[in-house]
Design an enzyme around this catalytic site. Structure first.
Site, PDB file in Angstrom:
ATOM      1  N   HIS A  65      46.927 -50.352 -22.506  1.00  0.00           N
ATOM      2  CA  HIS A  65      45.837 -50.372 -22.801  1.00  0.00           C
ATOM      3  C   HIS A  65      45.479 -49.083 -24.202  1.00  0.00           C
ATOM      4  O   HIS A  65      45.385 -49.515 -24.908  1.00  0.00           O
ATOM      5  CB  HIS A  65      44.926 -49.762 -21.763  1.00  0.00           C
ATOM      6  CG  HIS A  65      43.627 -50.873 -21.729  1.00  0.00           C
ATOM      7  ND1 HIS A  65      42.973 -52.011 -22.391  1.00  0.00           N
ATOM      8  CD2 HIS A  65      42.648 -49.996 -23.563  1.00  0.00           C
ATOM      9  CE1 HIS A  65      42.117 -51.615 -23.612  1.00  0.00           C
ATOM     10  NE2 HIS A  65      41.757 -50.836 -23.737  1.00  0.00           N
ATOM     11  N   HIS A 137      39.192 -58.631 -22.685  1.00  0.00           N
ATOM     12  CA  HIS A 137      38.034 -58.302 -21.857  1.00  0.00           C
ATOM     13  C   HIS A 137      39.020 -59.428 -20.637  1.00  0.00           C
ATOM     14  O   HIS A 137      38.440 -59.801 -20.258  1.00  0.00           O
ATOM     15  CB  HIS A 137      37.000 -58.143 -21.939  1.00  0.00           C
ATOM     16  CG  HIS A 137      36.744 -56.781 -21.053  1.00  0.00           C
ATOM     17  ND1 HIS A 137      35.531 -56.524 -19.787  1.00  0.00           N
ATOM     18  CD2 HIS A 137      36.988 -55.930 -20.662  1.00  0.00           C
ATOM     19  CE1 HIS A 137      35.249 -55.125 -19.655  1.00  0.00           C
ATOM     20  NE2 HIS A 137      36.472 -54.741 -20.515  1.00  0.00           N
ATOM     21  N   SER A 595      47.226 -57.875 -25.925  1.00  0.00           N
ATOM     22  CA  SER A 595      46.761 -57.369 -24.332  1.00  0.00           C
ATOM     23  C   SER A 595      48.208 -58.296 -23.776  1.00  0.00           C
ATOM     24  O   SER A 595      48.024 -59.241 -24.156  1.00  0.00           O
ATOM     25  CB  SER A 595      45.693 -58.628 -24.358  1.00  0.00           C
ATOM     26  OG  SER A 595      45.683 -58.974 -23.420  1.00  0.00           O
TER      27      SER A 595
END
Lengths: 806, 160
Positions: A65, A137, A595
């Site tokens: 991340h 997210h 991601s």
């Protein structure tokens, strides 16, 4: 360093490979063997074992991340060429070779800060700059949609508040990918939430956080597909406005570490490492949390006030990794000492390592010169914002953590930030042949259904259908700068291509925000999916009057597990499209995010999402009064089609109706597209265009229908007046109407501007194919001149609105 | 002292949350629910007297035009109709932003007295002939509570 009841020493020096991996697994560190060995070597050299605090700090800082280890690592890539032969090559730092390289080579003076801070920053007006960032997210939103989406928004807003010395958030953009809302309840595992519930929860989370922060949400998109049932995608973006003099930070030794905002609790521990782990039903729940927008609003307002008084030298947000990342980043070039027992806590009993890496929301870290402390505290205290000095930046080039006067961690900044060993991964890409519609299958559809019925079916697909139910929950007016809003037209219910905002109400300057996303194309080729997304984001922006010469891009890669060669191969293809397109359009990337590991393991099987590339675009314009909308305005006006139509139905909505993917994915001729966009930008700037809409999902037919019902007027189109790059045209009116070829627009022009418009578009692919009608029908005459589609616009609109009227 | 306050919409005022839950229940395939009423619950542990709590309710917790409240007893509803009650609460340790804000709000209202904690929950009154507790259980699990952050309990009201 000694072991206490608060700090454990972890024996790693004597461990073999299995022991090291066991430590990583047990503590949820998400570190691989090479990384664990590097840490082992470091501590062997120091002649001691690490504390749990040190190990956790390294795991957070080295997480995928925070460090983008895969995309910046070494990739051994092989790919199959069209003739079937294989090529191999080694790619050293994919991001640097593609996305960032385009920006470096374009070297545009208006790119003020790229790829180094919390957001990309571009020049705006004489005094101001714009910052833009889009984050994902996904995993938290899958588990707890409301809290996950809310904290997603909260996080990206803090990125903007923490860029340079702080920017003021002025616009939010939100893009989601969900499973189909009509997925039967009993067809999915009990361990996950139903897609419709996820969708409603995410929308409510975005609504409550964005609205309460007083930031308008003006742009977005929602894609529905079964591959997102187990792993939805939630993209949150924010644009910020900041004086140019505040675009960089300079932390000096001696500056105080000031923690501002929310208290630290046990919530959200391991978020950074969690995002690198595949989900399953046993997934740790401490990663989920619920935000408090009111706290963040107060932090934002007071912080900007302190900024304008030049009271601090550095700021960043506590995102993934909490204090560990924030202090680590600010102190990277000097060093820092932090007293963990001084951090204000939500409750007692937290261990030092928990305090250090907790991801509790609404926290910022500032570097404050000691002489300014009293004045800055006065500002925070006056608004009931908690602010506490928890340490000091030093000149030691070390990170030192203390708890009750005991040292609990000492790490070299160099090792912490640059010590992570580079990944070496394998990647592979080959073209897959997908089933094409057989003549019989297609004719069965065509035979049963008129073109009008096919159009209605496409309009009612959730991905195409009106998102009004969602949009109307968002405040898109607050701050008073919204010029082109998400819904537009005669009765404000047509789909805008992009949004326009004027953040400074004393000036006519503004900016356009748009996006492009179509993961179905990626099933065929991630290269063309990405090129198409970039083209779509740009044409959306051009449609409202954006300036292609002053446009910057953001990338968001969402892929499955990059340990799988084919997943990573797709990423390589996509990244290369980013480079090629950015170079050709001269639209630099200024920030981006990836991601990975968007997979869910169910009964031993790994379910991956469709690889998805979201492209967000931002353009600076000098006069928002020249912007236009997509609804047709006046009967008798002329309708032009700009751009070439090919038989490109691969990944289209039309083939989706047949349950197929196909192979003819829409491609892009970058040079031609750039030239067309430039001419159209000029024509719109000269006021020659009454309305303009891009052709995307559902092609010509859908675009025409949307323009017509948004304008509450009819439209007539004669296919015989167009030129189509389609073989065997007679049989292919369906392809003409529903092909999703890129770089195309439908444009409405007043007859009095006909000459000037045609002159402005000289050399481009332009066809006058229709006109606006007074009667409220959409009519298409086929190549032979016969009416092949005739639908009442009210009926079309109702079909388009019904699906997502929740 | 612990006070339990219930806030609900007055009669003939649109209960948007209730209506949207009702629609979702039908999507779930359960057709036995005819109407849903939503009620916001506040559990306040505080050294306040009744008059102070009443003031807090009037000035902070309700919109006096559309909502009504009762302290330590359930708000009015059509109890004569068959119904089942589902209450949803945050699990311990989950941030309860509304609860935290009530504490700040009480301070801003200058209400004197220590407030130790405020927890918020939601009560759903599911009206319906022949609705079973098992169905209510399914509704709670699939729609109303997310087991990761919330607990729920089911109270049989008046069964048909």
């Amino acid at each position: 360093m000694t072991e206490t009841d608060k700090v454990s020493i972890i024996n790693i020096r004597d461990q073999g490979d299995d022991g090291l991996l066991a430590i990583s697994r047990k503590n949820l560190l998400a570190l691989n063997l090479t990384e664990m060995k590097t840490i082992q070597d470091y501590f062997r050299d120091l002649g001691r074992d690490p504390t749990d605090v040190e190990l956790e700090t390294l795991a957070q800082t080295w997480s995928e991340h925070c460090k983008h280890k895969t995309l910046r690592g070494i990739i051994e890539y092989r790919s199959q060429t069209a003739d079937g032969s294989w090529q191999s090559e080694t790619i050293d730092n994919l991001l640097k070779q593609t996305v960032m390289k385009a920006t470096a080579e374009l070297n545009l003076p208006w790119c003020l800060s790229v790829f180094k801070d919390n957001a990309g920053v571009i020049d705006f007006t004489k005094d101001n700059a714009l910052a833009f960032k889009v984050e994902t997210h996904n995993h938290p939103s899958a588990l707890e949609p409301y809290g996950g989406a809310g904290t997603g928004i909260g996080g990206v807003i803090r990125d903007i508040v923490g860029v340079g010395l702080g920017a003021k958030p002025v616009v939010n953009t939100d893009v989601f990918c969900f499973g189909p809302p009509d997925t039967p309840f009993d067809s999915i595992s009990d361990s996950i939430l139903h897609p419709k519930r996820i969708a409603k929860g995410v929308v409510a989370g975005v609504r409550d956080y964005g609205n309460r922060m007083g930031i308008p949400t003006t742009n977005g998109a929602v894609i529905f597909d079964p591959s997102f049932i187990y792993n939805p995608l939630v993209f949150c973006g924010t644009v910020g406005l900041m004086p140019k003099k505040y675009i960089s930070k300079e932390v000096l030794p001696g500056d105080l570490v000031l923690a501002v905002g929310g208290r630290t609790g046990r919530d959200g521990i391991h978020g950074a490492t969690f995002s690198s782990i595949e989900l399953d039903k046993e997934t740790e729940v401490s990663a989920v949390q619920i935000g408090n927008p009111i706290v963040e609003k107060k932090v934002t307002d007071t912080l900007l006030k302190a900024r304008d008084l030049d009271l601090y030298r550095g700021v960043t947000d506590c995102g993934a990794g909490g204090f560990s990342s924030a202090v680590g980043e600010l102190g990277e070039s000097c060093g820092a000492r932090v007293y963990l027992d001084r951090a204000p806590l939500k409750y007692q009993g937290m261990l030092p390592w928990e305090i250090w890496i907790s991801e509790s929301q609404e926290r910022m870290v500032l570097a404050v010169p000691p002489e300014n402390l009293d004045r800055i505290m006065e500002i925070f205290t006056a608004e009931n914002v908690e602010a506490t000095v928890i340490g000091q930046f030093t000149a030691t080039k070390k990170l030192e953590l203390l708890y009750n006067e005991e040292t609990v961690a000492t790490l070299d900044m160099d090792f912490l930030h640059d010590g992570v060993p580079r990944y070496v991964r394998k990647a592979m890409w080959q073209l897959h042949k997908h089933e094409e519609p057989s003549a019989s299958r297609e004719s069965r559809v065509a035979g049963q259904k008129s073109l009008g019925k096919i159009l209605k079916q496409i309009l009612s697909q959730p991905t195409v259908a009106s998102k009004e139910w969602i949009i109307r929950q968002y405040d898109h007016e607050v701050q008073g700068g919204s010029i082109i809003k998400p819904l537009t037209g005669a009765v404000n219910d047509g789909p805008s291509d992009a949004s326009v905002c004027r953040p400074d109400l004393s000036s006519w300057s503004g900016f356009v925000v748009s996006n492009g996303i179509n993961p179905r194309y990626g099933l065929i080729d991630p290269y063309w999916m990405t090129a198409s997304a970039i083209d779509e984001a740009l044409r959306n922006l051009v449609c409202v009057g954006g300036d292609i010469e002053r446009t910057a891009l953001l990338d968001n890669f969402c892929w499955g597990n990059p340990d799988k060669e084919e997943q990573l191969g797709g990423i390589v293809r996509a990244a290369r499209a980013c480079y090629d397109a950015a170079k050709a359009y001269k639209t630099p990337f200024i920030s981006g995010k990836d991601s990975l590991n968007n997979e869910y393991s169910l009964e031993g099987r790994s379910l991956s999402i469709m690889a998805t590339m979201l492209i967000s675009a931002i353009s600076v314009i000098s006069d928002v009064r020249k912007c236009i909308t997509m609804d047709i305005k006046k009967s008798g006006n002329l309708i032009y089609l700009l751009g070439d139509t090919y038989e490109e139905l691969g990944g289209s909505q039309y083939l989706a109706l047949l349950g197929l993917t196909g192979n003819g994915v829409p491609r892009v001729n970058f040079a031609k597209a750039k030239s067309l966009f430039t001419s159209l930008t000029k024509a719109i700037g000269q006021g020659l265009v009454a309305s303009c809409h891009d052709l995307s999902e559902g092609g010509l037919a859908v675009a025409a229908a949307e323009m017509a019902f948004a304008g509450n007027l009819g439209m007539e189109i004669q296919l015989a007046d167009g030129s189509w790059q389609i073989a065997d045209k007679d049989k292919n009116e369906t392809a003409i109407l529903f092909s999703e070829s890129n770089s195309r627009f439908l444009v409405e022009v007043d007859p009095k501007n006909k000459k000037a418009f045609e002159k402005a578009m000289k050399g481009q692919s332009v066809a006058l194919i229709g006109k606006v009608r007074k009667d409220k029908t959409l009519q298409v005459k086929g190549l032979g001149g016969k009416v092949i589609l005739k639908e009442n616009i009210a009926g079309l609109k109702e079909t388009w609105q019904k699906t997502l009227r929740w | 002292m612990i006070y339990r306050i219930e806030v609900g919409y007055k009669k003939n005022i649109l209960d948007a949350l209730g209506e949207s839950v009702n629609k979702d229940i039908h999507d779930l395939g359960i057709k036995k629910v005819s109407k849903v009423k939503s009620v916001q619950i506040y559990k306040i542990d505080a050294d306040l007297n009744f008059a102070q709590v009443d003031e807090l309710c009037r000035k902070l917790l309700i919109d006096p035009i559309t909502q009504e409240y009762l302290v330590n007893q359930p708000v009015e509803h059509e109890a004569a109709l068959p119904h089942i009650l589902v209450e949803v609460w945050f699990k311990k340790g989950v941030t309860d932003a509304v609860g935290d804000t009530v504490i700040t709000g009480a301070r801003d209202l200058n209400i004197q007295g220590a407030i130790n904690s405020v927890h918020t929950g939601t009560k759903y009154v599911l009206y319906g002939q022949k609705l079973t507790t098992q169905q209510a259980e399914t509704i709670a699990r699939k729609l109303l509570a997310n087991a990761i952050v919330q607990d729920y309990n089911i109270n049989q009201g008046k069964l048909a």
